[in-house]
Design a protein around this motif. Structure first.
Motif, PDB file in Angstrom:
ATOM      1  N   ALA A   1       0.840  -1.241   0.149  1.00  0.00           N
ATOM      2  CA  ALA A   1      -0.176  -0.121   0.186  1.00  0.00           C
ATOM      3  C   ALA A   1       0.511   1.188  -0.087  1.00  0.00           C
ATOM      4  O   ALA A   1       0.849   1.993  -0.797  1.00  0.00           O
ATOM      5  N   LEU A   2       2.092   1.453   0.939  1.00  0.00           N
ATOM      6  CA  LEU A   2       2.518   2.576   0.581  1.00  0.00           C
ATOM      7  C   LEU A   2       3.582   2.911  -0.624  1.00  0.00           C
ATOM      8  O   LEU A   2       3.835   3.738  -1.297  1.00  0.00           O
ATOM      9  N   ALA A   3       4.162   1.298  -1.210  1.00  0.00           N
ATOM     10  CA  ALA A   3       4.711   1.430  -2.794  1.00  0.00           C
ATOM     11  C   ALA A   3       3.436   2.265  -3.381  1.00  0.00           C
ATOM     12  O   ALA A   3       4.276   3.444  -4.245  1.00  0.00           O
ATOM     13  N   ILE A   4       2.083   1.469  -3.455  1.00  0.00           N
ATOM     14  CA  ILE A   4       1.544   2.421  -4.253  1.00  0.00           C
ATOM     15  C   ILE A   4       1.077   3.696  -4.179  1.00  0.00           C
ATOM     16  O   ILE A   4       0.781   5.117  -5.133  1.00  0.00           O
ATOM     17  N   GLY A   5       0.609   4.022  -2.245  1.00  0.00           N
ATOM     18  CA  GLY A   5       0.696   5.563  -2.461  1.00  0.00           C
ATOM     19  C   GLY A   5       2.052   6.557  -2.704  1.00  0.00           C
ATOM     20  O   GLY A   5       1.537   7.458  -3.357  1.00  0.00           O
ATOM     21  N   ILE A   6       2.803   6.144  -2.547  1.00  0.00           N
ATOM     22  CA  ILE A   6       4.000   6.856  -3.209  1.00  0.00           C
ATOM     23  C   ILE A   6       3.509   7.064  -4.488  1.00  0.00           C
ATOM     24  O   ILE A   6       3.690   8.424  -5.575  1.00  0.00           O
ATOM     25  N   HIS A   7       3.688   6.004  -5.027  1.00  0.00           N
ATOM     26  CA  HIS A   7       4.060   6.335  -7.074  1.00  0.00           C
ATOM     27  C   HIS A   7       2.664   6.984  -7.282  1.00  0.00           C
ATOM     28  O   HIS A   7       2.834   7.472  -8.337  1.00  0.00           O
ATOM     29  N   ASN A   8       1.118   6.902  -7.203  1.00  0.00           N
ATOM     30  CA  ASN A   8       0.225   7.374  -7.661  1.00  0.00           C
ATOM     31  C   ASN A   8      -0.009   9.422  -6.537  1.00  0.00           C
ATOM     32  O   ASN A   8      -0.453   9.546  -7.266  1.00  0.00           O
ATOM     33  N   PHE A   9       1.192   9.267  -5.546  1.00  0.00           N
ATOM     34  CA  PHE A   9       0.133  10.465  -5.487  1.00  0.00           C
ATOM     35  C   PHE A   9       1.543  12.150  -6.178  1.00  0.00           C
ATOM     36  O   PHE A   9      -0.305  12.733  -6.191  1.00  0.00           O
ATOM     37  N   PRO A  10       2.214  11.792  -6.754  1.00  0.00           N
ATOM     38  CA  PRO A  10       1.996  12.517  -7.652  1.00  0.00           C
ATOM     39  C   PRO A  10       0.951  12.693  -9.359  1.00  0.00           C
ATOM     40  O   PRO A  10       0.575  14.307  -9.580  1.00  0.00           O
ATOM     41  N   GLU A  11       0.761  11.784  -9.461  1.00  0.00           N
ATOM     42  CA  GLU A  11      -0.398  11.677 -10.170  1.00  0.00           C
ATOM     43  C   GLU A  11      -2.002  11.800  -9.902  1.00  0.00           C
ATOM     44  O   GLU A  11      -2.647  13.246 -10.144  1.00  0.00           O
ATOM     45  N   GLY A  12      -1.999  12.299  -8.545  1.00  0.00           N
ATOM     46  CA  GLY A  12      -3.199  13.372  -7.932  1.00  0.00           C
ATOM     47  C   GLY A  12      -2.681  14.668  -8.207  1.00  0.00           C
ATOM     48  O   GLY A  12      -4.239  14.823  -8.318  1.00  0.00           O
TER      49      GLY A  12
ATOM     50  N   ALA B   1      -7.340   9.575 -18.820  1.00  0.00           N
ATOM     51  CA  ALA B   1      -6.479   9.016 -19.117  1.00  0.00           C
ATOM     52  C   ALA B   1      -5.262   8.503 -17.873  1.00  0.00           C
ATOM     53  O   ALA B   1      -5.272   6.869 -18.479  1.00  0.00           O
ATOM     54  N   ILE B   2      -6.090   8.968 -17.036  1.00  0.00           N
ATOM     55  CA  ILE B   2      -5.655   8.386 -15.717  1.00  0.00           C
ATOM     56  C   ILE B   2      -6.255   6.850 -14.835  1.00  0.00           C
ATOM     57  O   ILE B   2      -6.099   6.128 -14.393  1.00  0.00           O
ATOM     58  N   ALA B   3      -7.259   7.126 -15.029  1.00  0.00           N
ATOM     59  CA  ALA B   3      -8.364   6.556 -15.261  1.00  0.00           C
ATOM     60  C   ALA B   3      -8.317   4.914 -15.099  1.00  0.00           C
ATOM     61  O   ALA B   3      -8.167   3.912 -14.818  1.00  0.00           O
ATOM     62  N   ILE B   4      -8.149   5.346 -17.130  1.00  0.00           N
ATOM     63  CA  ILE B   4      -8.017   4.170 -17.119  1.00  0.00           C
ATOM     64  C   ILE B   4      -6.549   3.701 -17.574  1.00  0.00           C
ATOM     65  O   ILE B   4      -6.806   2.256 -17.696  1.00  0.00           O
ATOM     66  N   HIS B   5      -5.544   4.283 -17.282  1.00  0.00           N
ATOM     67  CA  HIS B   5      -4.137   3.487 -17.033  1.00  0.00           C
ATOM     68  C   HIS B   5      -4.133   3.234 -15.040  1.00  0.00           C
ATOM     69  O   HIS B   5      -3.308   1.645 -15.128  1.00  0.00           O
ATOM     70  N   ASN B   6      -5.005   3.180 -14.483  1.00  0.00           N
ATOM     71  CA  ASN B   6      -5.292   2.816 -13.111  1.00  0.00           C
ATOM     72  C   ASN B   6      -6.338   1.706 -13.075  1.00  0.00           C
ATOM     73  O   ASN B   6      -5.954   0.587 -12.284  1.00  0.00           O
TER      74      ASN B   6
END
Length: 266
Positions: free
Chosen positions: A128-139, A159-164
């Protein structure tokens, strides 16, 4: 401005929770629709690349040139662009391969006879931490873009929703190994998407007092770099692994065409 803030938060939340779609695919289906994912990832990359170079980069340059003058504005725009690429590259580098949400996995992998992990808390929290760090700048990217231009924010959020979607699958599979439960895998991977609206909330708290044309220019330049890096390093390679290269390229072309038409019409 208040209305734009609400729109920006809503778009970021929708984009982040799209991981739940991937989780649902992993939970309710037995096979990965590789052709659909290949086309969708190509489409997402096309949207991101086109909008980054044609719209976001140009808006960043315009704002910074107005604030700093022609030469200084152009230089700062380029520095911001590559700064965004370096930021997301460093995040990818320091996320271990086995927990990186962009490491390709398929729904069928859940059927493989891999031993369950005993240390559930460690695996779940670390993933969860790894995912959060990676997606943080996308938010942050989605929120700031939507705050400045809601129409632009919609395109980025889509675009981000599709890649999620495949990211949700990628998160569900290792969590399933750790817990042995598809339902827990769905719940945890769905919740992992909250890191993007959290990124938006942090951006709101920290950046809103300082948001002016200069800050928007810097952030937009970095957002363009982040999106181009994601497209070239993650989306297109994953699209080609999921299916034949032509499928992803057709998706790429359509994504660019749809983005171009939307920018002309709006």
């Amino acid at each position: 401005m208040t209305e734009n803030v609400l729109i920006a938060f809503t778009l970021t939340l929708i984009a982040g929770l799209a991981t739940g779609i991937g989780s649902l695919l992993a939970f309710f289906t037995s096979r990965t629709n590789t052709k659909f994912l290949s086309f969708a990832l190509g489409f997402s990359a096309g949207v991101m690349i086109y909008i980054s170079f044609v719209e976001i980069f140009m808006k960043a340059e315009e704002a910074l040139v107005n604030e700093l003058g022609v030469m200084n504005g152009k230089w700062v725009t380029v520095i911001g662009f590559f700064g965004g690429m370096i930021l997301i590259a460093l995040i990818d580098k320091f996320i271990p391969k086995q927990t990186n949400p962009h490491e390709l996995k398929k729904i069928e992998d859940m059927a493989d006879p891999i031993p369950r992990q005993n240390d559930l808390m460690k695996v779940g929290v670390f993933a969860a931490l790894a995912i959060g760090i990676h997606n943080f700048p996308e938010g942050i990217a989605t929120f700031v873009s939507a705050l400045n231009d809601p129409a632009l924010g919609v395109s980025i959020a889509v675009a981000i929703a599709i890649h999620n979607i495949p990211e949700g699958i990628a998160v569900s599979v290792p969590i399933y190994y750790a817990t042995g439960s598809r339902r827990k895998a769905f719940n945890l991977s769905f919740l992992s998407g909250l890191s993007e609206p959290i990124g938006a909330f942090v951006a709101y708290l920290l950046l809103m007092p300082f948001l002016n044309d200069f800050m928007f220019g810097i952030i937009f330049a970095a957002v363009a770099g982040i999106m181009v890096f994601i497209s070239l390093d993650e989306l297109l390679p994953a699209a080609k692994k999921y299916d034949e290269a032509h499928t992803s390229i057709y998706g790429l072309m359509l994504g660019m065409a749809v983005m171009a038409l939307s920018l002309l019409v709006i």
